[in-house]
Motif scaffolding. Structure first.
Motif, PDB file in Angstrom:
ATOM      1  N   PRO A 184     -16.773  -3.338  35.742  1.00 13.89           N
ATOM      2  CA  PRO A 184     -17.406  -2.224  35.017  1.00 13.89           C
ATOM      3  C   PRO A 184     -16.362  -1.235  34.490  1.00 13.89           C
ATOM      4  N   ASP A 185     -16.592  -0.720  33.291  1.00 15.10           N
ATOM      5  CA  ASP A 185     -15.664   0.254  32.707  1.00 15.10           C
ATOM      6  C   ASP A 185     -15.448   1.445  33.628  1.00 15.10           C
ATOM      7  N   TYR A 186     -16.511   1.833  34.347  1.00 12.78           N
ATOM      8  CA  TYR A 186     -16.386   2.985  35.250  1.00 12.78           C
ATOM      9  C   TYR A 186     -15.310   2.721  36.300  1.00 12.78           C
ATOM     10  N   ILE A 187     -15.249   1.507  36.816  1.00 12.01           N
ATOM     11  CA  ILE A 187     -14.247   1.166  37.823  1.00 12.01           C
ATOM     12  C   ILE A 187     -12.870   1.044  37.174  1.00 12.01           C
ATOM     13  N   ASP A 188     -12.812   0.470  35.966  1.00 17.97           N
ATOM     14  CA  ASP A 188     -11.536   0.419  35.252  1.00 17.97           C
ATOM     15  C   ASP A 188     -10.968   1.820  35.028  1.00 17.97           C
ATOM     16  N   GLU A 189     -11.833   2.747  34.622  1.00 24.09           N
ATOM     17  CA  GLU A 189     -11.364   4.114  34.374  1.00 24.09           C
ATOM     18  C   GLU A 189     -10.956   4.798  35.680  1.00 24.09           C
ATOM     19  N   THR A 190     -11.661   4.505  36.767  1.00 28.79           N
ATOM     20  CA  THR A 190     -11.267   5.048  38.067  1.00 28.79           C
ATOM     21  C   THR A 190      -9.900   4.522  38.466  1.00 28.79           C
ATOM     22  N   ALA A 191      -9.684   3.217  38.263  1.00 31.02           N
ATOM     23  CA  ALA A 191      -8.385   2.622  38.590  1.00 31.02           C
ATOM     24  C   ALA A 191      -7.273   3.241  37.748  1.00 31.02           C
ATOM     25  N   PHE A 192      -7.541   3.442  36.458  1.00 30.99           N
ATOM     26  CA  PHE A 192      -6.544   4.059  35.580  1.00 30.99           C
ATOM     27  C   PHE A 192      -6.201   5.473  36.060  1.00 30.99           C
ATOM     28  N   ALA A 193      -7.218   6.240  36.421  1.00 32.36           N
ATOM     29  CA  ALA A 193      -6.978   7.616  36.880  1.00 32.36           C
ATOM     30  C   ALA A 193      -6.176   7.633  38.173  1.00 32.36           C
TER      31      ALA A 193
END
Length: 657
Positions: A184-193
């Motif tokens: 999920p994009d939400y998890i990708d963005e969390t990982a990036f942050a």
């Protein structure tokens, strides 16, 4: 940890709601305050600073259990498979009373007196179980293991349109891929942050790495991050256990909110990734703080670092990592509503400390912005017993080149230049134009004021010219000294507003000595519009200061007189050598014979004859050759131009042919 606060109430001094903050795994340790949002009014009775009843008395263990049982039961019931039983934010009603941070410390102190059943409920409510989540994702850097749910109350949005990383190369963690990756994009963005925050905190700033708590399989190869629905909370950093090697530091893991769809008060329902980014930076710095701590004290404090410092510096990190989000703005209204607030006092103003941390980061040493914060953290890490006030005194002197009192007073004075008052050269900090401007005092101070100033706080006194004022304003400052400080207890400066229709405002530093005393002299006072005196108490204790102006003080000689001297005492008329009356500010000279006959007079600029000549070190008198030899008397007077004090010297001179 953090909970949110609405922009619309950020400028009001409502007490801050704080989070559930305990985890019992092997032994009791406690997470830092969860960053959270605050409701208007005293929502759910959460205005309490500590666990007190209406009479102000500490609650008994029985009362603690009765008051908070429903809250812990709700946490247990709302695990995977539970339901979101309450509405969110301002629409929430009937929510169980949530313990404040201070409540939980009191609860822990009374732990042995609570019933076994309640203690077990507490454990079940505060443990976070990995089996409650469906799957996990390893961040592109390989440093984080992110647990998340695809269904149930903790489910994330499953939209998948992009990813981060390339070719399984950890160094490409920041490379964005415009295609789905099964995550999920939400998890990708969390990982990036998370990877971004690590790159800043550890790789760029050089802080110690967070210590990984065991994951669901008992391994410690990655730092665990759990995604769940947290209602009003951004996230929580949970300490797990002390290192078994005997080295300082506690392992930890992070919990982050899964759903921002009802955070419309802050706009995060439209920008959930902004919320995730600041949360990751904030909570990961708490993980760093736990990795650098020797002891979690009985009051939950990390070594000797105050909660205000810990939370303020964590908010600072989110702003440095992701300056475009500006989430911190919602908290600092507390300071601009009350610029006399105390810093680092473990009160409900914890996040508001971030405005001072931002100033320390941006203004104390531009060549090494992180140096101030980093030195505080490392001093505590390397010197376990170092008191916080001594730590900050040392760092201010070494990093900023001035005492902590002078650094803090600089903050207080420059904080005037925000909002519509943000201007060069005194612009406060970045984003100053977005901040509220604190209210200028409207009532002029009395001629003599004795005021109690809180720890790490300031007073602001207004002075305006009056017809009965002299043209020079004198302000004396005398403060109670904290002998436990190595540097100055007090520092002061003046905000001077020019008159004549000008909107010019300048900051004038006032020299304060180690004894807590200082004097401010402002000439051409009648031409000014007003003056705001800013006096800062940099002590860890409350102290009193007395401020007086003009007629209420004994005017000092701010321009010192040199002693008057008349030489020589024997002079020959025929030699044409003068008598030198040396000294400064000479206003009058009289020369008379022994029988009282007047021979000469000097009044500064005008003379009765040409016998007097003004020279660099005084006035020369040339005796007239027609004078009759004999005994003469010379009287010289000097007058201080500020205090008007007069000094007179008399001398007998023998006049020879």
């Amino acid at each position: 940890m953090r909970k949110s606060i609405k922009h619309t109430i950020a400028e009001n001094s409502f007490p801050q709601i704080v989070s559930l903050s305990a985890l019992l795994i092997v032994f009791c340790v406690y997470p830092l305050q969860a960053k959270e949002r605050e409701r208007s009014g005293n929502a759910q009775g959460l205005s309490r600073v500590s666990i007190n009843d209406a009479r102000g008395n500490d609650l008994s263990p029985v009362e603690i259990e009765a008051r908070f049982r429903s809250f812990f039961e709700e946490r247990v019931n709302n695990r995977r498979g539970g339901t979101r039983t309450q509405q969110h934010g301002a629409h929430a009603t009937g929510r169980p009373v949530r313990p404040t941070q201070q409540d939980l410390f009191a609860l822990v102190r009374m732990w042995d007196d609570l019933t076994p059943e309640f203690r077990e409920l507490y454990r079940r409510a505060t443990d976070i179980l990995p089996e409650d989540y469906d799957t996990f994702h390893i961040s592109p850097s390989g440093k984080f293991k992110i647990y998340y749910s695809t269904s149930g109350m903790n489910a994330v949005n499953l939209t998948d349109t992009m990813g981060y990383g390339a070719n399984d190369d950890p160094s490409s963690w920041h490379v964005r891929s415009p295609w789905s990756n099964g995550v999920p994009d939400y998890i990708d963005e969390t990982a990036f942050a998370l990877d971004s925050a690590w790159a800043m905190l550890v790789d760029r700033f050089g802080f110690i790495e967070p210590i990984n708590a065991p994951d669901a399989d008992g391994a410690t190869a990655h730092y665990s991050v759990l995604i769940s629905y947290l209602y009003d909370y951004y996230g929580v950093t949970w300490p797990y256990a002390r290192q078994t090697t005997g080295a300082p530091g506690f392992s930890s893991y992070i919990e982050i909110n899964s759903d921002w769809s009802d955070w419309d008060d802050l706009g995060y329902h439209l920008r959930p990734y902004d919320a995730v980014r600041v949360t990751c930076a904030h909570e990961l710095f708490h993980a760093v703080q736990y990795a650098m701590v020797h002891t979690i004290r009985g009051d939950g404090q990390l070594d000797n670092l105050s909660f205000g410092w810990l939370e303020g510096s964590a908010v600072l990190m989110e702003d440095v990592a992701f300056p475009e989000v500006k989430d911190y703005i919602q908290y600092i209204g507390r300071f601009f509503t009350n610029p006399r607030m105390s810093f680092f006092d473990n009160s409900n103003n914890m996040y508001a400390n971030s405005i001072l941390l931002k100033y320390l980061y941006e203004k104390t040493n531009p060549e090494d912005s992180i140096g101030f914060v980093k030195a505080i953290q490392y001093n505590s890490y390397n010197e376990r017993t170092l008191a916080f006030h001594r730590n900050i005194e040392r760092v201010s002197q070494n990093h900023a080149g001035k005492s902590w009192a002078e650094t803090l007073n600089g903050f207080h004075a420059e904080s005037y230049f925000t909002g519509s008052r943000a201007r060069r050269p005194w612009a406060f900090v970045n984003d100053a134009e977005l901040m509220r401007a604190w209210a200028v005092p409207t009532t002029p101070a009395a001629g003599s004021e004795t005021v109690t100033v809180n720890r790490n706080s300031a007073i602001f006194l207004l002075y305006e010219p009056r017809p009965d004022h002299p043209d020079t304003l004198l302000i004396s400052i005398n403060g109670q000294v904290d002998n436990d400080m190595t540097g100055k207890t007090w520092s002061a400066s003046a905000l001077v507003m020019e008159g004549g229709g000008s909107d010019s405002v300048g900051i004038v530093p006032i020299t304060m000595n180690q004894n807590g005393s200082g004097l401010f002299t402002l000439t051409d006072w009648k031409e000014k519009k007003r003056c705001i005196l800013v006096v800062t108490n940099a002590s860890a204790n409350q102290n009193r200061v007395t401020v007086k102006i003009n007629d209420f003080i004994e005017p000092p000689d701010t321009t010192p007189n040199t002693p008057l001297n008349i030489y020589p005492n024997v002079v020959r008329v025929s030699s044409r050598n003068p008598v030198l009356i040396s000294g400064n500010h000479i206003s009058e000279i009289r020369i008379m014979t022994a029988d009282g006959k007047f021979l000469g007079y000097y009044n500064g600029d005008n003379t009765r004859d040409n016998a007097f000549r003004k020279v660099e070190n005084g006035v020369e008198w040339y005796p007239n050759r027609r004078l009759i030899p004999g005994v003469l008397f010379i009287s010289a007077t000097s007058q201080n131009p500020v205090s008007n004090r007069r000094n007179t010297q008399r001398r007998k001179v023998m006049l020879l042919p």
